[in-house]
Design a protein around this motif. Sequence first.
Motif, PDB file in Angstrom:
ATOM      1  N   VAL A 167       0.852  -1.187   0.000  1.00 35.46           N
ATOM      2  CA  VAL A 167       0.000   0.000   0.000  1.00 35.46           C
ATOM      3  C   VAL A 167       0.888   1.238   0.000  1.00 35.46           C
ATOM      4  O   VAL A 167       1.751   1.394   0.874  1.00 35.46           O
ATOM      5  CB  VAL A 167      -0.936   0.022   1.223  1.00 35.46           C
ATOM      6  N   GLN A 168       0.672   2.101  -0.973  1.00 39.13           N
ATOM      7  CA  GLN A 168       1.454   3.331  -1.078  1.00 39.13           C
ATOM      8  C   GLN A 168       0.708   4.480  -0.414  1.00 39.13           C
ATOM      9  O   GLN A 168      -0.484   4.693  -0.660  1.00 39.13           O
ATOM     10  CB  GLN A 168       1.726   3.674  -2.543  1.00 39.13           C
ATOM     11  N   LYS A 170       0.605   8.381  -0.329  1.00 35.72           N
ATOM     12  CA  LYS A 170       1.087   9.461  -1.186  1.00 35.72           C
ATOM     13  C   LYS A 170       0.264  10.725  -0.964  1.00 35.72           C
ATOM     14  O   LYS A 170      -0.739  10.718  -0.252  1.00 35.72           O
ATOM     15  CB  LYS A 170       1.010   9.037  -2.657  1.00 35.72           C
ATOM     16  N   THR A 208      -3.271  10.108   0.646  1.00 33.08           N
ATOM     17  CA  THR A 208      -3.989   9.202  -0.246  1.00 33.08           C
ATOM     18  C   THR A 208      -3.369   7.817  -0.155  1.00 33.08           C
ATOM     19  O   THR A 208      -2.142   7.681  -0.148  1.00 33.08           O
ATOM     20  CB  THR A 208      -3.917   9.702  -1.701  1.00 33.08           C
ATOM     21  N   LYS A 210      -2.991   4.135  -1.921  1.00 36.43           N
ATOM     22  CA  LYS A 210      -3.097   3.458  -3.210  1.00 36.43           C
ATOM     23  C   LYS A 210      -2.515   2.059  -3.081  1.00 36.43           C
ATOM     24  O   LYS A 210      -1.331   1.893  -2.780  1.00 36.43           O
ATOM     25  CB  LYS A 210      -2.344   4.235  -4.291  1.00 36.43           C
ATOM     26  N   ILE A 212      -1.071  -1.151  -4.527  1.00 32.68           N
ATOM     27  CA  ILE A 212      -0.382  -1.544  -5.753  1.00 32.68           C
ATOM     28  C   ILE A 212      -0.824  -2.955  -6.117  1.00 32.68           C
ATOM     29  O   ILE A 212      -0.443  -3.933  -5.469  1.00 32.68           O
ATOM     30  CB  ILE A 212       1.147  -1.482  -5.564  1.00 32.68           C
ATOM     31  N   ASP A 215      -7.119  -3.846  -4.106  1.00 37.94           N
ATOM     32  CA  ASP A 215      -8.219  -2.947  -3.782  1.00 37.94           C
ATOM     33  C   ASP A 215      -8.151  -2.596  -2.305  1.00 37.94           C
ATOM     34  O   ASP A 215      -8.129  -3.487  -1.447  1.00 37.94           O
ATOM     35  CB  ASP A 215      -9.560  -3.619  -4.108  1.00 37.94           C
ATOM     36  N   ILE A 216      -8.116  -1.294  -1.994  1.00 39.14           N
ATOM     37  CA  ILE A 216      -7.993  -0.849  -0.613  1.00 39.14           C
ATOM     38  C   ILE A 216      -9.198  -1.255   0.226  1.00 39.14           C
ATOM     39  O   ILE A 216      -9.103  -1.408   1.443  1.00 39.14           O
ATOM     40  CB  ILE A 216      -7.798   0.689  -0.574  1.00 39.14           C
TER      41      ILE A 216
END
Length: 244
Positions: A167-168, A170, A208, A210, A212, A215-216
């Motif tokens: 999970v990024q 950002k 945020t 995201k 990779i 689905d969050i």
Amino acid sequence: MGFLVGLLFGLVAGLAIVVLFVRSENSRSNLRTKLATTVAAFARMTVEDSRKILPAEFYPSWVVFSQRQKLTWLNQHLTKIWPYVNEAASDLIKASVEPVLEQYRPVILSSLKFSKFTLGTVAPQFTGVSIVEDGADSVTMELEMQWDANSNIVLAIKTYLGVSLPVQVKDIGFTGVFRLIFKPLVNEFPCFGAVCYSLRKKKKLDFTLKVIGGDISTIPGLADAIEVCMPFDTSYAEHDTGCY
């Protein structure tokens, strides 16, 4: 005879015009000098001088006297040294925040750690500083900071079901007020015994998430857990005030 009278009249008239012109220029020069002196005096005025000359009730509503001073010089130097600060602080923050992430880890997750953590190339900006009068044996300074980061932060998340998702984090945007307390004051260099720091007020914290390759929404409660664990969160900083 008429020629001599005309010549004499011309000389007198010309001399009078020259004298009037010189006097006019001297007068204008004196006015410019007085105006420059007045402008220079206004330029040297402080906020306290302005308040003494004109009471507060005479100022329009849009005039605000801020107690915070600008820190342009500090921001310029911070921008220069930020690449080195980024490298040193990234490892320190990673080591400090990972235990907090583990503490607030959702029950569905078996592991929540950083696989990448860099603060990015954009340095935070200090938008103001103020001194708080709180006692004779200490100096309290409050720094207001704004940071729109381009950090590279990736969380390595594992669930008990064997699912692994990177999970990024950002688009981090943060605005808050840090407090530094120099206490006690001593008569030996550097003239204070310790420095304590804390986050007094968190005005804004946005980011945020995201996933990779995923689905969050498959990880309920993750965003809330990360917000609680962010190193700039008020609840975390106020209870973990540091001193050096």
